[in-house]
Write a protein that holds these residues in place. Structure first.
Motif, PDB file in Angstrom:
ATOM      1  N   VAL A 296       0.855  -1.185   0.000  1.00 17.11           N
ATOM      2  CA  VAL A 296       0.000   0.000   0.000  1.00 17.11           C
ATOM      3  C   VAL A 296       0.891   1.235   0.000  1.00 17.11           C
ATOM      4  O   VAL A 296       1.813   1.351   0.827  1.00 17.11           O
ATOM      5  CB  VAL A 296      -0.942   0.036   1.220  1.00 17.11           C
ATOM      6  N   PHE A 297       0.635   2.130  -0.917  1.00 17.92           N
ATOM      7  CA  PHE A 297       1.311   3.422  -0.961  1.00 17.92           C
ATOM      8  C   PHE A 297       0.285   4.491  -0.604  1.00 17.92           C
ATOM      9  O   PHE A 297      -0.835   4.474  -1.118  1.00 17.92           O
ATOM     10  CB  PHE A 297       1.873   3.701  -2.355  1.00 17.92           C
ATOM     11  N   VAL A 298       0.660   5.418   0.280  1.00 16.82           N
ATOM     12  CA  VAL A 298      -0.284   6.450   0.702  1.00 16.82           C
ATOM     13  C   VAL A 298       0.172   7.817   0.198  1.00 16.82           C
ATOM     14  O   VAL A 298       1.363   8.109   0.124  1.00 16.82           O
ATOM     15  CB  VAL A 298      -0.459   6.464   2.233  1.00 16.82           C
ATOM     16  N   THR A 299      -0.821   8.637  -0.163  1.00 13.90           N
ATOM     17  CA  THR A 299      -0.539   9.958  -0.717  1.00 13.90           C
ATOM     18  C   THR A 299      -1.394  11.009  -0.026  1.00 13.90           C
ATOM     19  O   THR A 299      -2.442  10.715   0.507  1.00 13.90           O
ATOM     20  CB  THR A 299      -0.845  10.009  -2.229  1.00 13.90           C
ATOM     21  N   HIS A 300      -0.960  12.224  -0.065  1.00 16.00           N
ATOM     22  CA  HIS A 300      -1.587  13.449   0.452  1.00 16.00           C
ATOM     23  C   HIS A 300      -2.491  13.266   1.657  1.00 16.00           C
ATOM     24  O   HIS A 300      -3.549  12.693   1.591  1.00 16.00           O
ATOM     25  CB  HIS A 300      -2.299  14.216  -0.663  1.00 16.00           C
ATOM     26  N   GLY A 301      -2.005  13.778   2.759  1.00 15.21           N
ATOM     27  CA  GLY A 301      -2.710  13.674   4.016  1.00 15.21           C
ATOM     28  C   GLY A 301      -1.712  13.356   5.125  1.00 15.21           C
ATOM     29  O   GLY A 301      -0.552  13.765   5.078  1.00 15.21           O
TER      30      GLY A 301
END
Length: 334
Positions: A296-301
């Motif tokens: 899982v890659f997470v973005t903006h936040g």
């Protein structure tokens, strides 16, 4: 073998298909998840989106070269197979599924998992790797059911009507304003709209989305013309001469950030309603589990906090630096 998707200065890139997903710098081929300004930017050679998203993108970006792909349909681009799936963020929003040599990656764009009665409901897409937004990736962000929030807005509006005040509600002009319009008791009184909101309403109505009737605010609109009205306007219009034309009024704002008292105080609103078109903490976790993804890659936040949480749950998690704006900036260029 090269990864299905890589992260470049222009944005998320698929080497096997030679296209980018929601790129923030001009590229030859762009696949777009939805029409908010931080995801659908000008200057690309060609665009691909859902048929539901394309009209708003044309409204905002002008005469662009755009092709469409229906939800669930597949398209072969080079050595990649592409499909679009409902994200539940706003009408026409999509997750992008990319398969190369049997490996599947999904880019979520922005999403929420609670059906809102207007946007196509979120559908989890099984994959090996999931690129997820985490705008509200802290446990403090947990949303009340939509029906409760709409009832609270109706009650605030009724209270203001009884006191002879107009109710001015700040809401992003694409997505949030239409969700409110579809969810409130629009028959309780006149509903007025800022030009940016009404222009988007017209685009969506022309596609068949069911929205109650509204009255566009014009330079000729005067105090007392529509007593007890509810006015839907972009947040930037609140507290301006445009808003003061209505006379005695109460100002509210509908946003996930209203969960934080400090934000409510800084905004100077009479009322804050916690309503977001992004997934809350529980929604993010539910969506990620439903994909079955191991990476899982997470973005903006709240990316650092959320990545650590995912790692504690046994997932291989990483952070992707993007130029997406989240709920503070989305859609306010119109």
């Amino acid at each position: 073998m090269a990864p299905v998707l890589s992260f470049t200065p222009e944005g998320i890139y698929c080497p096997a298909g030679d296209f980018h997903i929601d790129p923030w710098r001009p590229v030859a081929r762009a696949v777009i998840t939805h029409g908010h300004a931080d995801h659908a930017r000008p200057g690309h050679g060609s665009y691909l989106a859902t048929p539901q998203a394309a009209p708003v993108m044309r409204h905002r970006l002008g005469d662009i070269r755009i092709d469409t792909l229906a939800y669930g349909a597949t398209r072969r681009i080079g050595a990649a197979t592409l499909s679009l799936h409902p994200a539940g963020h706003l009408p026409g929003s999509a997750q992008v599924r990319v398969e190369v040599a049997g490996e599947v990656w999904v880019v979520s764009g922005d999403y929420k998992i609670e059906p809102d009665g207007l946007a196509e409901p979120f559908e989890p897409v099984p994959c090996h790797a999931f690129i997820s937004e985490c705008t509200f990736g802290l446990p403090v962000f947990r949303w009340r059911p939509q029906a409760e929030v709409m009832a609270a807005i109706d009650a605030w509006w009724a209270e203001n009507r009884a006191a002879g005040r107009v109710s001015i509600l700040g809401a992003y002009s694409l997505g949030k304003a239409q969700r409110l319009l579809a969810g409130i008791d629009a028959g309780a009184g006149p509903v007025l709209t800022h030009g940016a909101v009404e222009a988007t309403n017209e685009v969506l109505r022309a596609q068949g989305y069911a929205l109650p009737g509204t009255i566009r605010v014009t330079p000729e609109t005067k105090p007392g013309d529509h007593p007890g009205a509810l006015v839907l306007a972009p947040p930037a219009a609140l507290g301006t001469p445009w808003a003061r034309r209505f006379g005695p009024a109460s100002a509210g704002f509908a946003s996930g950030w209203m969960q934080l008292r400090g934000v409510r105080r800084r905004r100077g609103m009479d009322r804050g309603f916690v309503l977001s078109d992004h997934a809350d903490w529980d929604g993010l976790n539910t969506a990620i589990r439903a994909t079955g993804a191991e990476r899982v890659f997470v973005t903006h936040g709240y990316t650092a906090v959320f990545r650590r949480w995912l790692e504690s749950q046994g997932l291989d998690a990483g952070i992707v630096a993007t130029e997406f704006g989240g709920e503070e900036t989305e859609g306010e260029v119109a």
